[in-house]
Design a protein around this motif. Structure first.
Motif, mmCIF file in Angstrom:
data_model
loop_
_atom_site.group_PDB
_atom_site.id
_atom_site.type_symbol
_atom_site.label_atom_id
_atom_site.label_comp_id
_atom_site.label_asym_id
_atom_site.label_seq_id
_atom_site.Cartn_x
_atom_site.Cartn_y
_atom_site.Cartn_z
ATOM 1 N N MET A 101 0.839 -1.189 0.000
ATOM 2 C CA MET A 101 0.000 0.000 0.000
ATOM 3 C C MET A 101 0.884 1.253 0.000
ATOM 4 N N PRO A 102 0.404 2.393 -0.477
ATOM 5 C CA PRO A 102 1.223 3.608 -0.556
ATOM 6 C C PRO A 102 1.644 4.091 0.831
ATOM 7 N N PRO A 103 2.775 4.818 0.903
ATOM 8 C CA PRO A 103 3.212 5.373 2.186
ATOM 9 C C PRO A 103 2.276 6.470 2.669
ATOM 10 N N THR A 104 2.403 6.769 3.980
ATOM 11 C CA THR A 104 1.601 7.824 4.595
ATOM 12 C C THR A 104 2.537 8.836 5.256
ATOM 13 N N ILE A 105 2.255 10.132 5.022
ATOM 14 C CA ILE A 105 3.016 11.196 5.696
ATOM 15 C C ILE A 105 2.138 11.781 6.792
ATOM 16 N N GLY A 114 5.316 3.256 6.090
ATOM 17 C CA GLY A 114 5.387 2.608 4.784
ATOM 18 C C GLY A 114 6.330 3.269 3.806
ATOM 19 N N MET A 115 7.402 3.914 4.295
ATOM 20 C CA MET A 115 8.280 4.677 3.412
ATOM 21 C C MET A 115 9.409 3.856 2.791
ATOM 22 N N ALA A 116 9.653 2.669 3.314
ATOM 23 C CA ALA A 116 10.711 1.832 2.749
ATOM 24 C C ALA A 116 10.440 1.598 1.266
ATOM 25 N N HIS A 157 6.271 6.205 -4.420
ATOM 26 C CA HIS A 157 6.546 4.817 -4.028
ATOM 27 C C HIS A 157 6.005 3.895 -5.127
ATOM 28 N N PRO A 158 6.635 2.739 -5.353
ATOM 29 C CA PRO A 158 6.122 1.818 -6.392
ATOM 30 C C PRO A 158 4.665 1.422 -6.188
ATOM 31 N N THR A 159 4.190 1.449 -4.948
ATOM 32 C CA THR A 159 2.799 1.069 -4.689
ATOM 33 C C THR A 159 1.846 2.242 -4.838
ATOM 34 N N GLY A 160 2.405 3.436 -5.119
ATOM 35 C CA GLY A 160 1.575 4.620 -5.270
ATOM 36 C C GLY A 160 2.093 5.776 -4.433
#
Length: 338
Positions: A1-5, A27-29, A70-73
């Motif tokens: 899933m996409p990262p969150t800030i 989820g930033m990796a 991110h590759p996931t969005g």
């Protein structure tokens, strides 16, 4: 899933770019970029799965949406506000002086300090500095040469004008104290000579401050000794630091225990041995107020020549740096009549 800030810190910086921001979230990796609106960050570093640091690119003033790619969005966006970088202005330096050895913590006040990259004193970088706000910086002075040093602040908006100063003071040096002795009751006015004595804030006799002092010039101070006892080296404190000590000693009040002999003829000339304590610094011996010639034999003995005078008792006293002794009676005896 996409990262969150979740947060961005700081949340604003100059239009010239170059601000390092910290993004925290989840989820930033594996992130491949950080964007400020349509521009990629100058650089970014993945610290952990929950934190990235990124350097803002140059951009026009206003709000920019920051996202992590991110590759996931792409992540959600947070706002970074670009502001027009001001040329910094220094309006105050406090304290405005300190020792040439450096180490003085100085507060700079003014405007446009956000993003400051350098603080200098006469061109030498501060030992350290902290931007407290857009209007205040604290900096630690480096070592410098005696005299005025131009203080500047550099930010992305430019370098402040050379119209703020910090004055480096050379350390004070004492050469002599005169007199170098005084009474235990205090009050002796001592003249101190040396160099770099201007702006003295304290004069100390041992660990006790002088009753009062006057800075006469860069090479002279007069100070009133406080009460004390024994050896009490004198030091002077200025913006340049603490001076070397010069010797000063307290002298106890003299006392008399015996006169040998305690009588003599009205014609004078009798050699009288004066016995007592604290007699070494004797400056006068008097018989009924009349000065006598004398010789200091030791701290406990003086020989004095009794002056002529009318028959009857007179009071003998000894004056020293420590004060005047209580008196003892000496009796002049008239010769036999014819």
């Amino acid at each position: 899933m996409p990262p969150t800030i979740n947060t961005i810190n700081p949340s604003q910086g100059p239009t010239t770019g170059g601000t390092t921001v910290t993004l925290t979230g989840a989820g930033m990796a594996g992130s491949t970029a950080v964007r400020f609106a349509s521009s990629n960050a100058t650089s970014f570093t993945l610290i952990s799965d929950t934190q990235i640091t990124a350097v803002s690119p140059a951009r026009a003033a206003g709000a920019a949406a920051v996202v992590v790619v991110h590759p996931t969005g792409n992540s959600n966006s947070v706002t970074f506000t670009y502001v027009v970088a001001q040329v910094p202005v220094i309006t105050g330096v406090a304290p405005s002086n300190g020792p040439t050895s450096g180490g003085t913590s100085v507060t700079l006040t003014g405007t446009g300090f956000t993003g400051a990259t350098t603080v200098t004193f006469a061109g030498v970088p501060a030992t350290s500095f902290m931007v407290n706000s857009a209007t205040q910086i604290t900096a630690v002075t480096p070592a410098g040469s005696a005299g005025a040093a131009v203080v500047t602040v550099t930010t992305p908006g430019g370098t402040s004008a050379p119209n703020a100063f910090f004055f480096y003071a050379a350390p004070p040096v004492l050469n002599a104290a005169a007199p170098a002795q005084g009474p235990t009751a205090g009050g002796a006015v001592v003249t101190l000579t040396g160099t770099n004595l201007l702006n003295a804030s304290t004069v100390r006799f041992g660990s006790t401050n002088a009753i009062s002092f006057t800075v006469v010039s860069a090479t002279q101070i007069t100070a009133a000794a406080p009460p004390g006892a024994g050896s009490s080296p004198i030091t002077v404190i200025t913006p340049g630091g603490t001076s070397n000590p010069v010797a000063f000693a307290y002298v106890a009040t003299p006392s008399l225990t015996a006169l040998l002999p305690s009588s003599g003829p009205t014609s004078g000339g009798t050699v009288v041995t004066v016995i007592g304590t604290n007699l070494a610094s004797a400056s006068a011996v008097t018989f009924g107020g009349t000065a006598a010639s004398f010789t200091v034999v030791s701290d406990t003995q003086i020989t004095a020549v009794a002056p002529a005078g009318p028959a009857g008792p007179v009071t003998v006293t000894v004056a020293t740096v420590g004060g005047t002794s209580p008196g003892l009676a000496y009796t002049r005896v008239a010769g036999p009549g014819i």
